[in-house]
Design a protein around this motif. Structure first.
Motif, mmCIF file in Angstrom:
data_model
loop_
_atom_site.group_PDB
_atom_site.id
_atom_site.type_symbol
_atom_site.label_atom_id
_atom_site.label_comp_id
_atom_site.label_asym_id
_atom_site.label_seq_id
_atom_site.Cartn_x
_atom_site.Cartn_y
_atom_site.Cartn_z
ATOM 1 N N THR A 254 -0.917 -5.738 11.741
ATOM 2 C CA THR A 254 0.357 -5.369 11.124
ATOM 3 C C THR A 254 0.178 -4.435 9.929
ATOM 4 N N VAL A 255 -1.023 -4.448 9.329
ATOM 5 C CA VAL A 255 -1.333 -3.558 8.192
ATOM 6 C C VAL A 255 -2.692 -2.915 8.477
ATOM 7 N N PRO A 256 -2.784 -2.084 9.511
ATOM 8 C CA PRO A 256 -4.094 -1.687 10.038
ATOM 9 C C PRO A 256 -4.905 -0.820 9.083
ATOM 10 N N MET A 257 -6.234 -0.973 9.199
ATOM 11 C CA MET A 257 -7.146 -0.193 8.368
ATOM 12 C C MET A 257 -7.562 1.091 9.080
ATOM 13 N N GLY A 258 -7.950 2.050 8.262
ATOM 14 C CA GLY A 258 -8.419 3.341 8.745
ATOM 15 C C GLY A 258 -8.492 4.295 7.576
ATOM 16 N N PRO A 259 -9.076 5.468 7.774
ATOM 17 C CA PRO A 259 -9.226 6.414 6.660
ATOM 18 C C PRO A 259 -7.881 6.974 6.210
ATOM 19 N N GLU A 260 -7.823 7.390 4.946
ATOM 20 C CA GLU A 260 -6.593 7.986 4.427
ATOM 21 C C GLU A 260 -6.256 9.234 5.221
ATOM 22 N N GLY A 261 -5.004 9.392 5.541
ATOM 23 C CA GLY A 261 -4.573 10.501 6.376
ATOM 24 C C GLY A 261 -4.411 10.134 7.831
ATOM 25 N N ASP A 262 -4.984 9.015 8.246
ATOM 26 C CA ASP A 262 -4.799 8.527 9.610
ATOM 27 C C ASP A 262 -3.395 7.951 9.718
ATOM 28 N N PRO A 263 -2.550 8.491 10.604
ATOM 29 C CA PRO A 263 -1.176 7.981 10.681
ATOM 30 C C PRO A 263 -1.086 6.535 11.152
ATOM 31 N N ASP A 264 -2.165 6.014 11.750
ATOM 32 C CA ASP A 264 -2.167 4.632 12.219
ATOM 33 C C ASP A 264 -2.764 3.669 11.205
ATOM 34 N N ALA A 265 -3.002 4.125 9.976
ATOM 35 C CA ALA A 265 -3.645 3.270 8.974
ATOM 36 C C ALA A 265 -2.757 3.090 7.757
ATOM 37 N N VAL A 266 -2.823 1.889 7.178
ATOM 38 C CA VAL A 266 -2.123 1.573 5.936
ATOM 39 C C VAL A 266 -3.114 1.304 4.816
ATOM 40 N N VAL A 267 -4.266 0.714 5.155
ATOM 41 C CA VAL A 267 -5.297 0.383 4.167
ATOM 42 C C VAL A 267 -6.624 0.996 4.603
ATOM 43 N N ASP A 268 -7.575 1.041 3.668
ATOM 44 C CA ASP A 268 -8.911 1.503 4.042
ATOM 45 C C ASP A 268 -9.743 0.318 4.518
ATOM 46 N N GLN A 269 -11.016 0.562 4.806
ATOM 47 C CA GLN A 269 -11.864 -0.466 5.411
ATOM 48 C C GLN A 269 -12.131 -1.653 4.488
ATOM 49 N N TYR A 270 -11.829 -1.499 3.203
ATOM 50 C CA TYR A 270 -11.976 -2.606 2.255
ATOM 51 C C TYR A 270 -10.623 -3.164 1.820
ATOM 52 N N GLY A 271 -9.579 -2.836 2.559
ATOM 53 C CA GLY A 271 -8.278 -3.419 2.308
ATOM 54 C C GLY A 271 -7.441 -2.742 1.245
ATOM 55 N N ARG A 272 -7.905 -1.639 0.648
ATOM 56 C CA ARG A 272 -7.124 -0.950 -0.374
ATOM 57 C C ARG A 272 -5.957 -0.205 0.267
ATOM 58 N N VAL A 273 -4.764 -0.422 -0.270
ATOM 59 C CA VAL A 273 -3.577 0.232 0.283
ATOM 60 C C VAL A 273 -3.621 1.708 -0.089
ATOM 61 N N HIS A 274 -3.539 2.560 0.918
ATOM 62 C CA HIS A 274 -3.578 3.986 0.667
ATOM 63 C C HIS A 274 -2.419 4.408 -0.226
ATOM 64 N N GLY A 275 -2.730 5.165 -1.270
ATOM 65 C CA GLY A 275 -1.700 5.727 -2.130
ATOM 66 C C GLY A 275 -1.147 4.789 -3.177
ATOM 67 N N VAL A 276 -1.685 3.570 -3.266
ATOM 68 C CA VAL A 276 -1.221 2.601 -4.268
ATOM 69 C C VAL A 276 -2.446 2.009 -4.957
ATOM 70 N N ARG A 277 -2.549 2.162 -6.245
ATOM 71 C CA ARG A 277 -3.695 1.635 -6.973
ATOM 72 C C ARG A 277 -3.501 0.149 -7.257
ATOM 73 N N GLY A 278 -4.597 -0.565 -7.335
ATOM 74 C CA GLY A 278 -4.543 -1.968 -7.736
ATOM 75 C C GLY A 278 -3.993 -2.918 -6.699
ATOM 76 N N LEU A 279 -3.960 -2.505 -5.435
ATOM 77 C CA LEU A 279 -3.397 -3.360 -4.389
ATOM 78 C C LEU A 279 -4.282 -3.335 -3.156
ATOM 79 N N ARG A 280 -4.637 -4.521 -2.689
ATOM 80 C CA ARG A 280 -5.421 -4.664 -1.462
ATOM 81 C C ARG A 280 -4.753 -5.674 -0.548
ATOM 82 N N VAL A 281 -5.144 -5.612 0.727
ATOM 83 C CA VAL A 281 -4.738 -6.607 1.720
ATOM 84 C C VAL A 281 -6.016 -7.138 2.357
ATOM 85 N N ALA A 282 -6.104 -8.437 2.527
ATOM 86 C CA ALA A 282 -7.322 -9.041 3.078
ATOM 87 C C ALA A 282 -6.945 -10.217 3.978
#
Length: 535
Positions: free
Chosen positions: A474-502
């Protein structure tokens, strides 16, 4: 509204704790791990929040929640279970249980603790998440477990928090399953966590001597809970993540009937694949058009949030009569067969795209919370495990108490339906062999005429369809710029500082096995990334 009400009046421990460096939202399979690992560093203040109660000991959990012969999440009316309304197909509503207590769903699930397959990890890594390659996650898999059957080895851990034991196959029904699988040519798979060819074998479980060892007991024992830099606050529902200037600054919680604003250096959302996505959407992270339609201020336009939900369809295939086989002794789990469906992709030695999991308790017993139901049939839980992001989760309302609209999208293609038919037929073939029929009745339903007719079997499956409750993506990981990704491989929400999903929401799709062990792995991997400040 109060700010930073985390002293004794909020049940969070001693005064003077101050603003936490990390707030972890959700104390389940990943959240409990995060809190335990992050608080190992004495200079990091960690606040762990959970919507349910926060027992401190096995005694406070009570024997029924920890009895490995039962599945608390299957029992209606459990206070420690939250029910999410979903649709399995457009015509089949369902209620999905999730743990609402310290330990989350590891407290109320079946104790199945099987690793994802190498092919899953390497598929996720190839999608722009190199830290998820099998060889890179293996040290974390070893660190989290204490394998009581195989001990420490290059594959297994011998001193981690989670005890792993494979159930014995000495129950008469499990013995019959093993013999039937052998008669039909399926290989033995004694260790389902070592990446060998799929076949029949015992189920690795985080239950020992009949007791379910959830992450609250294994990661948050008394010595951890007593750390001066860790606070655990139960009965606290997070209503919204708070932001300022593109950074998460804390959370708004409801506790003891009050709304409290809690500041934080970093917020990590670990509320489960449904809960985390729901909270992010309510907080303004998600598809812009959907948020604007509901009047939710957009913090981050994340088109993929909630649009790539992945889960596994399941059928309970009933056979025999429990009176002929006896009750379980320590676990409701019998044997387990993983197999490659006819016409499936890959090689016979691949991950196996179907699972036939044996219950030693009738379905009526699982939902009633009892191990024996005289005269009742026993079930095989038959699941298609092909990774398929077929589901969608969207908000109906900006009201946090309103349920989300969740469509799992099962059986939407001819190939989906073919796979489910073949999985049911494989299970039916097992119970029609002499190891089962020599002791009593074999398959209860569907009958032979239905099994041999594709259209009739499709209709029967739809009328009996359930879910394995393996929600991911529901909150898939992938590199920034990937339209199918919301977070990076360590759970950091792209474009928002201080927020992760795990939690399992970050997996791009559901693995070829149930995700409980992978959820714990996520907690370990994200905690390690935070502690090492990995880029």
């Amino acid at each position: 509204m109060e700010r930073n009400g985390i002293g004794p009046t909020a049940g969070c421990g001693q005064p003077g704790f101050g603003v936490p460096d990390v707030v972890v939202v959700g104390a389940g399979a990943a959240g409990a791990v995060l809190a335990a690992r992050l608080s190992e560093d004495a200079d990091r203040r960690v606040l762990l929040l959970d919507a349910g109660p926060a027992p401190r000991s096995a005694h406070e959990f009570g024997t029924r929640l920890l009895d490995a012969r039962l599945v608390p999440g299957a029992v209606s009316g459990q206070a420690q279970v939250a029910l999410w309304p979903v649709r399995l197909t457009s015509q089949r509503p369902w209620m999905v249980p999730r743990g609402r207590v310290l330990g989350g769903s590891t407290t109320v699930n079946g104790g199945y603790f099987v690793r994802a397959r190498r092919e899953d990890f390497d598929r996720w890594a190839a999608a722009g998440n190199p830290a998820w390659a099998y060889d890179r996650v293996l040290p974390h898999l070893r660190a989290l477990e204490n394998d009581l059957d195989y001990g420490a080895s290059p594959v297994h851990g011998g001193s981690g928090p989670v005890p792993v034991r494979r159930g014995g196959l000495d129950h008469p029904a499990a013995t019959a399953f093993r013999s039937a699988a052998s008669l039909l040519g399926y290989p033995e798979e004694p260790d389902k966590n070592d990446q060998a060819a799929p076949g029949f074998g015992p189920v690795p479980s985080n239950a020992v001597d009949g007791v379910r060892k959830n992450t609250a007991l294994t990661y948050l024992g008394a010595e951890v809970r007593d750390r001066p830099n860790l606070r655990v606050l139960g009965e606290s529902t997070v209503r919204r993540i708070l932001f300022a200037a593109g950074r998460a600054t804390g959370v708004l919680i409801e506790h003891d009937g009050r709304l409290l604003t809690l500041d934080a250096g970093t917020v990590v959302v670990s509320a489960g694949a449904l809960g985390s996505a729901h909270l992010l959407l309510l907080s303004g992270i998600g598809p812009r058009a959907d948020l604007e339609r509901l009047g939710i201020p957009v913090v981050r336009d994340a088109p993929a949030l909630g649009t790539r939900l992945s889960d596994h369809p399941q059928i309970a295939l009933e056979w025999g009569n429990q009176d002929d086989w006896g009750e379980p002794r320590e676990s409701w789990l019998g044997g387990c067969l993983h197999l490659r469906l006819p016409g499936g992709t890959g090689t016979p030695a691949g991950p196996g795209d179907a699972e036939i999991l044996q219950s030693l308790v009738p379905m009526a017993g699982l939902v009633a919370g009892t191990t024996a139901v005289p005269g009742a049939a026993l079930p095989f839980l038959v699941s298609v495990l092909t990774p398929r992001p077929t589901g969608v989760m969207r908000l109906r309302s900006a009201d946090p108490l309103a349920p989300a609209d969740i469509d799992l999208g099962y059986l939407g293609t001819a190939e989906d339906r073919r796979r489910m038919r073949e999985a049911v037929r494989a299970a039916a073939a097992l119970v029609e062999t002499p190891p089962f029929t020599d002791r009593g009745p074999g398959l209860i339903e569907p009958g032979r005429a239905i099994l041999e007719d594709d259209d009739a079997l499709d209709a029967w499956i739809h009328g009996h369809l359930g879910t394995a409750q393996h929600t991911c993506g529901t909150v898939p990981m992938g590199p920034e710029g990937d339209p199918d990704a919301v977070v990076d491989q360590y759970g950091r929400v792209h474009g928002v500082r201080g927020l992760r999903v795990a939690d399992t929401s970050i997996l791009p799709d559901a693995p070829h096995r149930g995700p409980a062990a992978t959820a714990v792995l996520i907690g370990e991997l994200v905690a390690d990334a935070i502690r090492r400040c990995l880029p």
